[in-house]
Write a protein that holds these residues in place. Structure first.
Motif, PDB file in Angstrom:
ATOM      1  N   GLN A   1       0.939  -1.186   0.102  1.00 38.64           N
ATOM      2  CA  GLN A   1      -0.034  -0.042  -0.031  1.00 38.64           C
ATOM      3  C   GLN A   1       1.040   1.372   0.071  1.00 38.64           C
ATOM      4  O   GLN A   1       2.001   1.320   0.559  1.00 38.64           O
ATOM      5  N   PRO A   2       0.264   2.308  -0.380  1.00 45.19           N
ATOM      6  CA  PRO A   2       0.996   3.714  -0.387  1.00 45.19           C
ATOM      7  C   PRO A   2       1.545   4.007   1.025  1.00 45.19           C
ATOM      8  O   PRO A   2       0.679   3.837   1.926  1.00 45.19           O
ATOM      9  N   GLY A   3       2.658   4.355   1.293  1.00 40.42           N
ATOM     10  CA  GLY A   3       3.365   4.588   2.623  1.00 40.42           C
ATOM     11  C   GLY A   3       3.835   3.533   3.366  1.00 40.42           C
ATOM     12  O   GLY A   3       4.492   3.729   4.102  1.00 40.42           O
ATOM     13  N   THR A   4       3.737   2.318   2.551  1.00 41.97           N
ATOM     14  CA  THR A   4       4.387   1.056   3.173  1.00 41.97           C
ATOM     15  C   THR A   4       5.811   1.004   3.142  1.00 41.97           C
ATOM     16  O   THR A   4       6.470   1.246   2.131  1.00 41.97           O
ATOM     17  N   LYS A   5       6.560   0.861   4.147  1.00 44.88           N
ATOM     18  CA  LYS A   5       7.941   0.782   4.028  1.00 44.88           C
ATOM     19  C   LYS A   5       8.468  -0.503   3.267  1.00 44.88           C
ATOM     20  O   LYS A   5       8.106  -1.662   3.827  1.00 44.88           O
TER      21      LYS A   5
ATOM     22  N   ASP B   1      13.346   6.054  -9.592  1.00 40.08           N
ATOM     23  CA  ASP B   1      13.571   6.913 -10.784  1.00 40.08           C
ATOM     24  C   ASP B   1      12.015   7.005 -11.341  1.00 40.08           C
ATOM     25  O   ASP B   1      11.578   7.847 -12.044  1.00 40.08           O
ATOM     26  N   GLU B   2      11.286   6.013 -11.461  1.00 42.76           N
ATOM     27  CA  GLU B   2       9.987   5.805 -12.079  1.00 42.76           C
ATOM     28  C   GLU B   2       9.089   6.342 -11.290  1.00 42.76           C
ATOM     29  O   GLU B   2       7.713   6.554 -11.597  1.00 42.76           O
ATOM     30  N   GLY B   3       9.133   6.628 -10.008  1.00 40.93           N
ATOM     31  CA  GLY B   3       8.208   7.233  -8.989  1.00 40.93           C
ATOM     32  C   GLY B   3       7.290   6.251  -8.368  1.00 40.93           C
ATOM     33  O   GLY B   3       6.340   6.557  -7.611  1.00 40.93           O
ATOM     34  N   TRP B   4       7.967   4.964  -8.185  1.00 41.05           N
ATOM     35  CA  TRP B   4       7.100   3.883  -7.679  1.00 41.05           C
ATOM     36  C   TRP B   4       7.381   4.198  -5.950  1.00 41.05           C
ATOM     37  O   TRP B   4       6.528   3.731  -5.269  1.00 41.05           O
ATOM     38  N   VAL B   5       8.408   4.390  -5.884  1.00 38.24           N
ATOM     39  CA  VAL B   5       9.020   4.563  -4.329  1.00 38.24           C
ATOM     40  C   VAL B   5       9.635   5.803  -4.096  1.00 38.24           C
ATOM     41  O   VAL B   5      10.220   6.603  -5.075  1.00 38.24           O
TER      42      VAL B   5
ATOM     43  N   PRO C   1      16.567   9.262   3.259  1.00 36.24           N
ATOM     44  CA  PRO C   1      17.633   9.074   3.876  1.00 36.24           C
ATOM     45  C   PRO C   1      17.650   8.748   5.170  1.00 36.24           C
ATOM     46  O   PRO C   1      16.878   9.537   6.136  1.00 36.24           O
ATOM     47  N   SER C   2      18.441   7.806   5.744  1.00 38.81           N
ATOM     48  CA  SER C   2      18.264   7.429   7.103  1.00 38.81           C
ATOM     49  C   SER C   2      17.143   6.869   7.719  1.00 38.81           C
ATOM     50  O   SER C   2      17.085   6.360   8.889  1.00 38.81           O
ATOM     51  N   VAL C   3      15.938   6.727   6.982  1.00 42.58           N
ATOM     52  CA  VAL C   3      14.815   6.272   7.607  1.00 42.58           C
ATOM     53  C   VAL C   3      14.399   4.986   6.708  1.00 42.58           C
ATOM     54  O   VAL C   3      13.907   3.931   7.354  1.00 42.58           O
ATOM     55  N   GLY C   4      14.275   5.136   5.406  1.00 41.97           N
ATOM     56  CA  GLY C   4      14.034   3.809   4.392  1.00 41.97           C
ATOM     57  C   GLY C   4      13.251   4.136   3.023  1.00 41.97           C
ATOM     58  O   GLY C   4      13.414   5.347   2.775  1.00 41.97           O
ATOM     59  N   VAL C   5      12.889   3.303   2.650  1.00 41.70           N
ATOM     60  CA  VAL C   5      12.189   3.282   1.256  1.00 41.70           C
ATOM     61  C   VAL C   5      10.727   3.012   1.324  1.00 41.70           C
ATOM     62  O   VAL C   5      10.465   2.109   1.971  1.00 41.70           O
TER      63      VAL C   5
ATOM     64  N   THR D   1       1.421   7.999  -5.168  1.00 41.65           N
ATOM     65  CA  THR D   1       0.970   8.013  -6.278  1.00 41.65           C
ATOM     66  C   THR D   1       1.491   6.954  -7.292  1.00 41.65           C
ATOM     67  O   THR D   1       2.849   7.049  -7.180  1.00 41.65           O
ATOM     68  N   GLN D   2       1.067   6.389  -8.009  1.00 43.54           N
ATOM     69  CA  GLN D   2       1.455   5.353  -9.131  1.00 43.54           C
ATOM     70  C   GLN D   2       1.973   6.159 -10.301  1.00 43.54           C
ATOM     71  O   GLN D   2       0.901   6.986 -10.811  1.00 43.54           O
ATOM     72  N   PRO D   3       3.213   5.900 -10.817  1.00 39.75           N
ATOM     73  CA  PRO D   3       3.324   6.595 -12.225  1.00 39.75           C
ATOM     74  C   PRO D   3       2.249   5.958 -13.138  1.00 39.75           C
ATOM     75  O   PRO D   3       1.677   4.770 -13.241  1.00 39.75           O
ATOM     76  N   ALA D   4       2.088   6.969 -14.311  1.00 41.33           N
ATOM     77  CA  ALA D   4       1.100   6.527 -15.459  1.00 41.33           C
ATOM     78  C   ALA D   4       1.657   5.428 -16.041  1.00 41.33           C
ATOM     79  O   ALA D   4       3.106   5.127 -16.240  1.00 41.33           O
ATOM     80  N   PRO D   5       0.833   4.294 -16.510  1.00 40.75           N
ATOM     81  CA  PRO D   5       1.492   3.204 -17.130  1.00 40.75           C
ATOM     82  C   PRO D   5       2.196   3.469 -18.568  1.00 40.75           C
ATOM     83  O   PRO D   5       1.623   4.419 -19.205  1.00 40.75           O
TER      84      PRO D   5
END
Length: 120
Positions: free
Chosen positions: A28-32, A59-63, A67-71, A76-80
């Motif tokens: 889900q959005p916001g999930t680490k 780079d694609e905008g998925w994540v 820094p120092s916290v996580g990914v 929002t999902q990038p456009a297909p």
């Protein structure tokens, strides 16, 4: 039917696995995301491969990397992107056909269960 990851480099396969997890709602959005080391272990790839996959998704905008916290999964999902090759288009059509077949089966199953029986 061939797997959608057939012919992909390992970093592409890992990136696509994560994209699918976001598309289907497993992430889900916001999930680490797991750490790169943990992701590498989960996917059976090297640390560098996992890092490259996460970099591509960033780079694609998925994540989004903090820094120092996580990914984290982006809100929002990038456009297909449209298929770039005939093989990609064929794969998308095959995926859509399989999805339609699965949906038809599910609807038929639901309709069968909702039909009144003679005892009703």
């Amino acid at each position: 039917m061939a797997s959608s990851s057939t012919g992909m480099a390992p970093f592409e396969r890992v990136a696509e696995t994560l994209r699918q997890a976001v598309r289907t709602g497993r992430l889900q959005p916001g999930t680490k995301l797991p750490s790169n080391r943990e992701l590498a272990k989960q996917e059976g790839v090297s640390l560098v491969t996992a890092q490259k996959a996460v970099g591509i998704l960033q780079d694609e905008g998925w994540v989004i990397a903090r820094p120092s916290v996580g990914v984290y999964v982006s809100d929002t999902q990038p456009a297909p992107q449209p298929p770039e090759t005939l093989d990609e288009l064929r794969q998308e059509v095959a995926t859509l056909q399989a999805t339609v077949t699965e949906l038809k089966e599910r609807v038929s199953d639901i309709e069968r269960r909702q039909r009144p029986t003679k005892a009703d």
